[in-house]
Write a protein that holds these residues in place. Structure first.
Motif, PDB file in Angstrom:
ATOM      1  N   GLY A   7      31.215 -16.758  -3.464  1.00  0.00           N
ATOM      2  CA  GLY A   7      30.989 -16.349  -2.071  1.00  0.00           C
ATOM      3  C   GLY A   7      30.608 -17.508  -1.163  1.00  0.00           C
ATOM      4  O   GLY A   7      31.188 -17.704  -0.087  1.00  0.00           O
ATOM      5  N   ALA A   8      29.631 -18.303  -1.590  1.00  0.00           N
ATOM      6  CA  ALA A   8      29.152 -19.392  -0.733  1.00  0.00           C
ATOM      7  C   ALA A   8      30.197 -20.503  -0.642  1.00  0.00           C
ATOM      8  O   ALA A   8      30.393 -21.106   0.422  1.00  0.00           O
ATOM      9  CB  ALA A   8      27.839 -19.937  -1.271  1.00  0.00           C
TER      10      ALA A   8
ATOM     11  N   VAL B  31      21.873 -10.661  17.666  1.00  0.00           N
ATOM     12  CA  VAL B  31      22.926 -10.202  18.567  1.00  0.00           C
ATOM     13  C   VAL B  31      23.038  -8.681  18.418  1.00  0.00           C
ATOM     14  O   VAL B  31      23.173  -8.167  17.300  1.00  0.00           O
ATOM     15  CB  VAL B  31      24.268 -10.881  18.215  1.00  0.00           C
ATOM     16  CG1 VAL B  31      25.403 -10.300  19.037  1.00  0.00           C
ATOM     17  CG2 VAL B  31      24.157 -12.384  18.426  1.00  0.00           C
TER      18      VAL B  31
ATOM     19  N   ASN C 152      21.235  -5.351  -9.144  1.00  0.00           N
ATOM     20  CA  ASN C 152      20.928  -6.740  -9.474  1.00  0.00           C
ATOM     21  C   ASN C 152      19.420  -7.007  -9.422  1.00  0.00           C
ATOM     22  O   ASN C 152      18.720  -6.521  -8.525  1.00  0.00           O
ATOM     23  CB  ASN C 152      21.651  -7.643  -8.472  1.00  0.00           C
ATOM     24  CG  ASN C 152      21.771  -9.058  -8.987  1.00  0.00           C
ATOM     25  OD1 ASN C 152      21.490  -9.333 -10.157  1.00  0.00           O
ATOM     26  ND2 ASN C 152      22.181  -9.945  -8.125  1.00  0.00           N
TER      27      ASN C 152
ATOM     28  N   THR D 170      25.089 -20.442  -7.891  1.00  0.00           N
ATOM     29  CA  THR D 170      25.754 -21.668  -8.318  1.00  0.00           C
ATOM     30  C   THR D 170      26.891 -21.981  -7.366  1.00  0.00           C
ATOM     31  O   THR D 170      27.721 -21.130  -7.074  1.00  0.00           O
ATOM     32  CB  THR D 170      26.279 -21.494  -9.759  1.00  0.00           C
ATOM     33  OG1 THR D 170      25.150 -21.296 -10.617  1.00  0.00           O
ATOM     34  CG2 THR D 170      27.045 -22.716 -10.218  1.00  0.00           C
TER      35      THR D 170
ATOM     36  N   GLU E  67      31.088 -14.168   4.400  1.00  0.00           N
ATOM     37  CA  GLU E  67      31.039 -12.782   3.916  1.00  0.00           C
ATOM     38  C   GLU E  67      31.330 -11.763   5.009  1.00  0.00           C
ATOM     39  O   GLU E  67      31.580 -10.605   4.700  1.00  0.00           O
ATOM     40  CB  GLU E  67      29.683 -12.504   3.281  1.00  0.00           C
ATOM     41  CG  GLU E  67      29.482 -13.343   2.051  1.00  0.00           C
ATOM     42  CD  GLU E  67      28.920 -12.607   0.855  1.00  0.00           C
ATOM     43  OE1 GLU E  67      28.108 -11.700   1.049  1.00  0.00           O
ATOM     44  OE2 GLU E  67      29.294 -12.971  -0.268  1.00  0.00           O
TER      45      GLU E  67
ATOM     46  N   ARG F  44      19.622 -19.754  -3.049  1.00  0.00           N
ATOM     47  CA  ARG F  44      20.495 -19.558  -1.891  1.00  0.00           C
ATOM     48  C   ARG F  44      19.769 -19.872  -0.591  1.00  0.00           C
ATOM     49  O   ARG F  44      20.289 -20.543   0.299  1.00  0.00           O
ATOM     50  CB  ARG F  44      21.022 -18.114  -1.860  1.00  0.00           C
ATOM     51  CG  ARG F  44      21.889 -17.814  -0.674  1.00  0.00           C
ATOM     52  CD  ARG F  44      21.833 -16.351  -0.264  1.00  0.00           C
ATOM     53  NE  ARG F  44      22.170 -16.230   1.138  1.00  0.00           N
ATOM     54  CZ  ARG F  44      21.315 -16.355   2.135  1.00  0.00           C
ATOM     55  NH1 ARG F  44      20.042 -16.635   1.904  1.00  0.00           N
ATOM     56  NH2 ARG F  44      21.720 -16.246   3.379  1.00  0.00           N
TER      57      ARG F  44
ATOM     58  N   GLU G 226      20.525 -16.816  15.012  1.00  0.00           N
ATOM     59  CA  GLU G 226      20.096 -16.180  13.753  1.00  0.00           C
ATOM     60  C   GLU G 226      19.056 -15.105  14.066  1.00  0.00           C
ATOM     61  O   GLU G 226      18.106 -15.335  14.807  1.00  0.00           O
ATOM     62  CB  GLU G 226      19.524 -17.240  12.799  1.00  0.00           C
ATOM     63  CG  GLU G 226      18.751 -16.702  11.609  1.00  0.00           C
ATOM     64  CD  GLU G 226      19.524 -15.697  10.729  1.00  0.00           C
ATOM     65  OE1 GLU G 226      20.705 -15.922  10.417  1.00  0.00           O
ATOM     66  OE2 GLU G 226      18.913 -14.650  10.384  1.00  0.00           O
TER      67      GLU G 226
ATOM     68  N   ALA H 250      27.434 -19.712   5.908  1.00  0.00           N
ATOM     69  CA  ALA H 250      28.646 -19.939   6.713  1.00  0.00           C
ATOM     70  C   ALA H 250      28.300 -20.424   8.125  1.00  0.00           C
ATOM     71  O   ALA H 250      29.022 -21.260   8.689  1.00  0.00           O
ATOM     72  CB  ALA H 250      29.459 -18.646   6.792  1.00  0.00           C
TER      73      ALA H 250
END
Ligand SMILES: Cc1cc2nc3c(=O)[nH]c(=O)nc-3n(C[C@H](O)[C@H](O)[C@H](O)COP(=O)(O)OP(=O)(O)OC[C@H]3O[C@@H](n4cnc5c(N)ncnc54)[C@H](O)[C@@H]3O)c2cc1C
Length: 403
Positions: A304-305, A126, A179, A44, A292, A102, A30, A11
């Motif tokens: 999500g992406a 941050v 997962n 995907t 997210e 990803r 970041e 995002a």
């Protein structure tokens, strides 16, 4: 106007590209050092996300790092086919979806943002945000501060910006699945899997997914139902021992799942799966959340992406068109909220379908065949992947009645 974008995942750099397009200077902060793009799982990107990338002039990035995926084939534990389904409403050139790592997409988006002149700072975590009605001051871990007119929280499911906007904001919810993901290189087992398809097995003790790559490798993942795995439990087994555990869970099911896992390497293990159902406030003063940080569907949604990329375009469009920042953030919320919350709910249903109930294997297979024939169909899902964002003024959510 100057915006700070917290987060260099999917995002974050996408929002920076979108803001730049509408004339807003963006700085991306970041927390981690620059990644080589090799860590973590595959995913995907559906046609709605690919379209948003196209709008950002960045779709060429995925043709370098991904491969096409056209269909999902659902198989029962007995080996019976439960249904097949297109991965969604194709783009004008016929592309339905693309599968990739990803982290490679995140790295490619960051590189593209840098190439277009966006200031992307790594090792810039941050730790505090001071908000005023006319701007923000953020404090980084090294003690330095940065000022801006707008703060965009693209800082993921554990977002600091979300908690700053609303200290009572909902936290992520564990969805009952752990997962594991892996990769089997140059395997003859790839020949058992049709090209350009995800092969999903509703196994008796775990859910398994596999996709052959054009090079003859296989990407796979395993969702194991049960309580969340603690950090101590995760550390108590080596990756090799976790892989052996997965083989034990899959060995009774039909198909190549157990053999693929046995001959592959784990890239992601003992990861607890979460979603974020409803965040009451997405914005306050000059702060807003995207991706997210605002709405996390479970990975089972496959969205999500794609939603994060849609957010980037819609937020920038609202900022371009509204008279004030406050009006823009309100317009962004109303353009996005209904759609994303429905997709989070659909993702939660999809996650629970992976958890075997008390029914025996044959009964469950029969029930799932009915679900894929009458409930979860290409038609009933078209509103998700057929959605298209663009630079025209943002409108309300495109949902068919009853979706
Ligand atoms: C196993 C798995 C499978 C998935 N499969 C799919 C799929 O098939 N299709 C799909 O569309 N989606 C899928 N998803 C979801 C997808 O990965 C996410 O929706 C997407 O990565 C979200 O992007 P984001 O940028 O919002 O958040 P993230 O990718 O989490 O990025 C957030 C970034 O913010 C940074 N950050 C956090 N806090 C700070 C701070 N305080 N200061 C500075 N930086 C900070 C983080 O380091 C990170 O880089 C899957 C997710 C998982 C876990």
């Amino acid at each position: 106007m100057k915006a700070l974008v917290v987060g260099g995942g999917i995002a974050g750099p996408a929002t920076a590209l979108a803001l730049q397009h509408v004339g807003i200077e963006a700085v991306v902060l970041e927390a981690w050092p620059r990644s080589d793009g090799e860590a973590g799982s595959w995913f995907t990107l559906a046609a709605n996300g690919l379209h948003a990338l196209d709008v950002l002039g960045a779709r060429h990035l995925v043709s370098r790092i991904g491969f096409p995926s056209e269909r999902n084939v659902m198989i029962g534990a007995t080996g019976r086919t439960l249904g097949t389904m297109s991965l969604g409403v194709p783009l004008a050139d016929g592309t339905v979806a693309m599968t990739m790592k990803r982290s490679r997409l995140a790295a490619a988006l960051v590189d593209e943002a840098v190439r277009r002149g966006v200031d992307v700072r790594h090792d810039a975590r941050v730790v505090d945000v001071a908000s005023r009605p006319d701007g923000v001051t953020v404090t980084l871990q090294d003690g330095s501060t940065v000022e801006a007119d707008l703060l965009v929280g693209a800082d993921g499911v554990r977002s600091l910006v979300r908690r700053t906007i609303d200290p009572a904001a909902a936290a992520a919810r564990y969805v009952g699945l752990t997962n594991f993901g892996g990769f089997t290189t140059a395997t003859p087992l790839a020949a058992h899997l049709p090209a350009r398809q995800w092969h999903f097995v509703f196994g008796s003790r775990a859910f398994f997914g596999a996709h052959p790559t054009p090079e003859g490798d296989v990407v796979w993942f395993v969702n194991v139902p049960g309580r969340a795995i603690t950090p101590a439990e995760r550390a108590a087994r080596t990756p090799q021992q976790w892989r052996d555990h997965l083989v034990d869970l899959l060995v009774d099911d039909a198909g190549p799942a157990a053999d693929l896992v046995r001959s592959g390497r784990l890239e992601l293990w003992a990861d607890n799966t979460h979603d974020l159902p409803r965040v009451a406030r997405w914005h306050r003063d000059r702060m807003v959340v995207v991706g997210e940080a605002a709405h996390a569907p479970s990975p089972s949604s496959g969205q999500g992406a794609s939603l994060a990329l849609e957010d980037a375009v819609v937020l920038a469009t609202c900022l371009r068109d509204a008279a004030t920042v406050e009006e823009a953030l309100t317009a962004y919320d109303s353009a996005r909220r209904r759609r994303v919350e429905r997709i989070v709910a659909a993702g939660a249903r999809s996650s629970s379908s992976k958890i075997p109930g008390r029914a025996g294997r044959a009964v469950r297979d029969t029930m799932m065949r009915l679900v894929f024939r009458f409930v979860v169909t290409e038609r009933s899902s078209a509103w998700i992947t057929g959605h298209r964002v663009g630079w025209e003024p943002a409108e309300g959510p495109a949902l068919p009645s009853g979706a």
